[in-house]
Design a protein around this motif. Structure first.
Motif, PDB file in Angstrom:
ATOM      1  N   UNK A 253       0.712  -1.274   0.046  1.00 39.43           N
ATOM      2  CA  UNK A 253       0.170   0.073   0.152  1.00 39.43           C
ATOM      3  C   UNK A 253       1.024   1.236  -0.008  1.00 39.43           C
ATOM      4  N   UNK A 254       0.290   2.442  -0.494  1.00 38.34           N
ATOM      5  CA  UNK A 254       1.051   3.681  -0.512  1.00 38.34           C
ATOM      6  C   UNK A 254       1.702   3.914   0.602  1.00 38.34           C
ATOM      7  N   UNK A 255       1.024   3.944   2.029  1.00 34.21           N
ATOM      8  CA  UNK A 255       1.924   4.361   3.066  1.00 34.21           C
ATOM      9  C   UNK A 255       3.028   3.409   3.330  1.00 34.21           C
ATOM     10  N   UNK A 256       3.242   2.204   2.915  1.00 32.32           N
ATOM     11  CA  UNK A 256       4.303   1.321   3.080  1.00 32.32           C
ATOM     12  C   UNK A 256       5.370   1.939   2.203  1.00 32.32           C
ATOM     13  N   UNK A 306      -7.833  -7.449  15.621  1.00 29.88           N
ATOM     14  CA  UNK A 306      -8.112  -6.312  16.272  1.00 29.88           C
ATOM     15  C   UNK A 306      -7.826  -5.044  15.687  1.00 29.88           C
ATOM     16  N   UNK A 307      -6.617  -5.310  15.065  1.00 28.51           N
ATOM     17  CA  UNK A 307      -5.862  -4.064  14.380  1.00 28.51           C
ATOM     18  C   UNK A 307      -6.602  -3.795  12.764  1.00 28.51           C
ATOM     19  N   UNK A 308      -7.145  -4.937  12.505  1.00 29.34           N
ATOM     20  CA  UNK A 308      -7.737  -4.613  10.907  1.00 29.34           C
ATOM     21  C   UNK A 308      -8.588  -3.428  10.930  1.00 29.34           C
ATOM     22  N   UNK A 309      -9.719  -3.257  11.610  1.00 28.51           N
ATOM     23  CA  UNK A 309     -10.562  -1.996  11.576  1.00 28.51           C
ATOM     24  C   UNK A 309      -9.465  -0.546  11.820  1.00 28.51           C
ATOM     25  N   UNK A 314      -7.261   4.010   8.802  1.00 28.80           N
ATOM     26  CA  UNK A 314      -6.262   5.049   8.519  1.00 28.80           C
ATOM     27  C   UNK A 314      -5.592   4.904   7.202  1.00 28.80           C
ATOM     28  N   UNK A 315      -5.588   3.730   6.712  1.00 33.21           N
ATOM     29  CA  UNK A 315      -4.818   3.471   5.410  1.00 33.21           C
ATOM     30  C   UNK A 315      -5.137   4.142   4.221  1.00 33.21           C
ATOM     31  N   UNK A 320       0.193   5.037   7.848  1.00 33.84           N
ATOM     32  CA  UNK A 320       0.546   3.559   8.217  1.00 33.84           C
ATOM     33  C   UNK A 320       0.864   3.358   9.678  1.00 33.84           C
ATOM     34  N   UNK A 321      -0.117   4.014  10.422  1.00 35.60           N
ATOM     35  CA  UNK A 321       0.314   3.995  11.791  1.00 35.60           C
ATOM     36  C   UNK A 321      -0.364   2.534  12.504  1.00 35.60           C
TER      37      UNK A 321
END
Length: 359
Positions: A253-256, A306-309, A314-315, A320-321
């Motif tokens: 993804x763009x943030x990465x 749990x991080x997926x939502x 944010x992505x 990329x937080x």
């Protein structure tokens, strides 16, 4: 000039001692075929697929190149459900849900990577790749025997000398010496002690002295200087991952991609927050807030649910937080160019800089 150590070249039937690392979630069939067509060994990260998706990916690779390639699989044991730990982890992330106005009471989506099993083994038997590689050890003996009967060369990652010996004793044709600098998941399987992990350029000669099979160096190798050093220390080839994340064939993804471009300004650290298993990535907000290693993170590969939502929110906003920004310590050496061109250029630059041996 030419390569003086041809063990890996002859073993795999390739021209260049450069292996593109199988990076689950980032590698594409286009990257694999480009590297193989250039003379290296492309590696298809099959842990990111279902068995049917792996078949389709192999077909895409074969349509683009007739040269050897590698199929890679994870060999982890699926963890037993631990509702209490999962609930504690979800609770630790509640403040972020509140910040972004997300429903914390909704069950988190499932996350994970599929381990090598009989269905994946059938895909290998159908595909008959030149090389089959494994991460986190090796599959059970009956499955490994089935892979061996296809004629595929078998390799796996070792992060210690003991792991290298273990792999050789179980019939690996070559061993990947994976140093602490490597991006993505550690390949450790005999120990969980991260404090005892060794850097690549200390590990290579120790493994080379401990096993009879060829050694492939991985971790912190980003250019011809690193390749030359690895070969001088006893490696027969190198495996490079982060360098290929800069190619247009990488699916990130763009943030990465933006974080990689700024890699020289940022630190990479080992974290278990995104999957439950230590992996090296670029430091971001959630890693700073919670600490990169948390005892609350559920067992691999379930922590990401749990991080997926939070990532999903944010992505799209360019952040990329809350996502894994996998990268090795040599990320600042990355160059943006097609995967095939990168492979050929790395090889040419290495050969040019190798010392000339008297006839």
């Amino acid at each position: 000039m030419t390569w003086t150590d041809r063990r890996i070249l002859d073993l795999f039937g390739i021209e260049l001692p450069i292996i593109q690392a199988p990076m689950a979630g980032s590698t594409t069939p286009e990257m694999v075929s480009a590297v193989s067509e250039a003379g290296g060994l492309g590696s298809l990260a099959c842990a990111q697929y279902t068995p049917q998706q792996a078949r389709e990916a192999v077909q895409k690779v074969r349509a683009a190149t007739s040269r050897p390639f590698n199929m890679n699989f994870f060999c982890h044991a699926s963890p037993e459900p631990d509702p209490a730990r999962a609930a504690a982890w979800h609770q630790a992330l509640e403040r972020y849900y509140t910040e972004f106005g997300l429903d914390h009471s909704a069950p988190p989506p499932a996350s994970g990577r599929a381990p090598f099993d009989a269905d994946f083994c059938t895909v290998v038997e159908e595909a008959r790749p030149a090389v089959c590689s494994f991460h986190f050890g090796l599959p059970e003996p009956s499955l490994l025997d089935r892979v061996r009967r296809t004629g595929a060369r078998i390799i796996s990652s070792a992060t210690t000398v003991d792991e290298a010996r273990w792999l050789e004793a179980r019939g690996c044709d070559a061993v990947i010496a994976m140093g602490l600098e490597a991006g993505g998941h550690r390949g450790n399987f005999l120990t969980d002690d991260m404090a005892a992990q060794v850097g690549t350029f200390a590990l290579i000669p120790r493994v080379a002295d401990a096993v009879r099979v060829p050694v492939i160096a991985a971790g912190g190798i980003g250019d011809a200087r690193g390749i030359r050093a690895a070969l001088a220390l006893g490696a027969s080839a190198v495996q490079m991952g982060t360098a290929y994340l800069f190619t247009p064939e990488a699916r990130i993804p763009a943030p990465h991609r933006e974080a990689l471009r700024r890699a020289g300004e940022q630190e990479t650290v080992l974290t278990n927050l995104f999957t439950g298993r230590p992996a090296r990535g670029i430091l971001n907000r959630v890693m700073r807030d919670l600490g990169p290693i948390s005892a609350l993170a559920p067992a691999f590969p379930t922590a990401g649910g749990s991080l997926a939502p939070l990532r999903g929110h944010t992505e799209p906003r360019g952040s990329g937080d809350f996502m894994s920004l996998w990268a090795g310590q040599a990320a600042a050496l990355g160059r943006e160019m097609p995967a095939g061109e990168l492979t050929r250029r790395l090889a040419a630059e290495t050969l040019k800089s190798l010392p000339v041996r008297p006839a």
